[in-house]
Design an enzyme around this catalytic site. Sequence first.
Site, PDB file in Angstrom:
ATOM      1  N   SER A  61       0.818  -1.214   0.000  1.00 48.77           N
ATOM      2  CA  SER A  61       0.000   0.000   0.000  1.00 48.77           C
ATOM      3  C   SER A  61       0.852   1.264   0.000  1.00 48.77           C
ATOM      4  O   SER A  61       2.018   1.273   0.418  1.00 48.77           O
ATOM      5  CB  SER A  61      -0.922   0.016   1.227  1.00 48.77           C
ATOM      6  OG  SER A  61      -1.913  -0.978   1.120  1.00 48.77           O
ATOM      7  N   GLN A  62       0.221   2.340  -0.450  1.00 53.14           N
ATOM      8  CA  GLN A  62       0.839   3.670  -0.394  1.00 53.14           C
ATOM      9  C   GLN A  62       1.187   3.990   1.063  1.00 53.14           C
ATOM     10  O   GLN A  62       0.356   3.789   1.963  1.00 53.14           O
ATOM     11  CB  GLN A  62      -0.155   4.692  -0.941  1.00 53.14           C
ATOM     12  CG  GLN A  62       0.337   6.119  -0.928  1.00 53.14           C
ATOM     13  CD  GLN A  62      -0.771   7.094  -1.318  1.00 53.14           C
ATOM     14  OE1 GLN A  62      -1.928   6.712  -1.469  1.00 53.14           O
ATOM     15  NE2 GLN A  62      -0.395   8.347  -1.478  1.00 53.14           N
TER      16      GLN A  62
END
Length: 211
Positions: A61-62
């Site tokens: 994920s970011q």
Amino acid sequence: MIALIERDVRDTSAYLKRSNLDSRVLEAMARVPRHEFVPSDRLDQAYHNRPLPIGHGQTISQPYIVAIMTDLLELKPQHRVLEIGTGSGYQAAILAALDARVWSIEIIEPLGQQAKTRLQRLGYDAVEVRIGDGYYGWPEYAPFDAIIVTAAANHIPPPLVKQLAVGGKMIIPVGSRFSTQELILITRVNEDEVLTRQVLPVRFVPLTGGH
């Protein structure tokens, strides 16, 4: 990377209802070596503030999303945390860096085995990884003070709500792959009542399994 996370938090403060994250969360994000959790051909992008592919149709994920999801759980040392969707193991490492005890479930066996080996090599001994369908949680170790789901479900799984301790918090993206997903924060008030809050629109890979 931390400065980029702080900028995104300020830009989305109206959704988050805060303009700063817990300093402990940002310190954990600064300590955990993200380059250890990305594929070798993505090392030059390891500290960019964006998601990256990790194989098998999954992503790491970011960092901004990892930070806000972790922050919303309001963890305390020795909290018991269930993670659904181990992926590369990065989110579990962030939780462990906050002195939480983590149980993490990954449905894709090669990813789960790689994450387990990686977390052990890096010394994250407070994380236990299991291969399985996260929809049903890990009842043997319930209740959990916090539950974090890192894939989008089309509804909030009742087995996970049942395994959330009174006073505990669950963060989960809800929606389908082709529609708007919302990050939902659930707080268990008592045995019979939960509160839900829509935090902000997000985009995650779908939660898979036989449910």
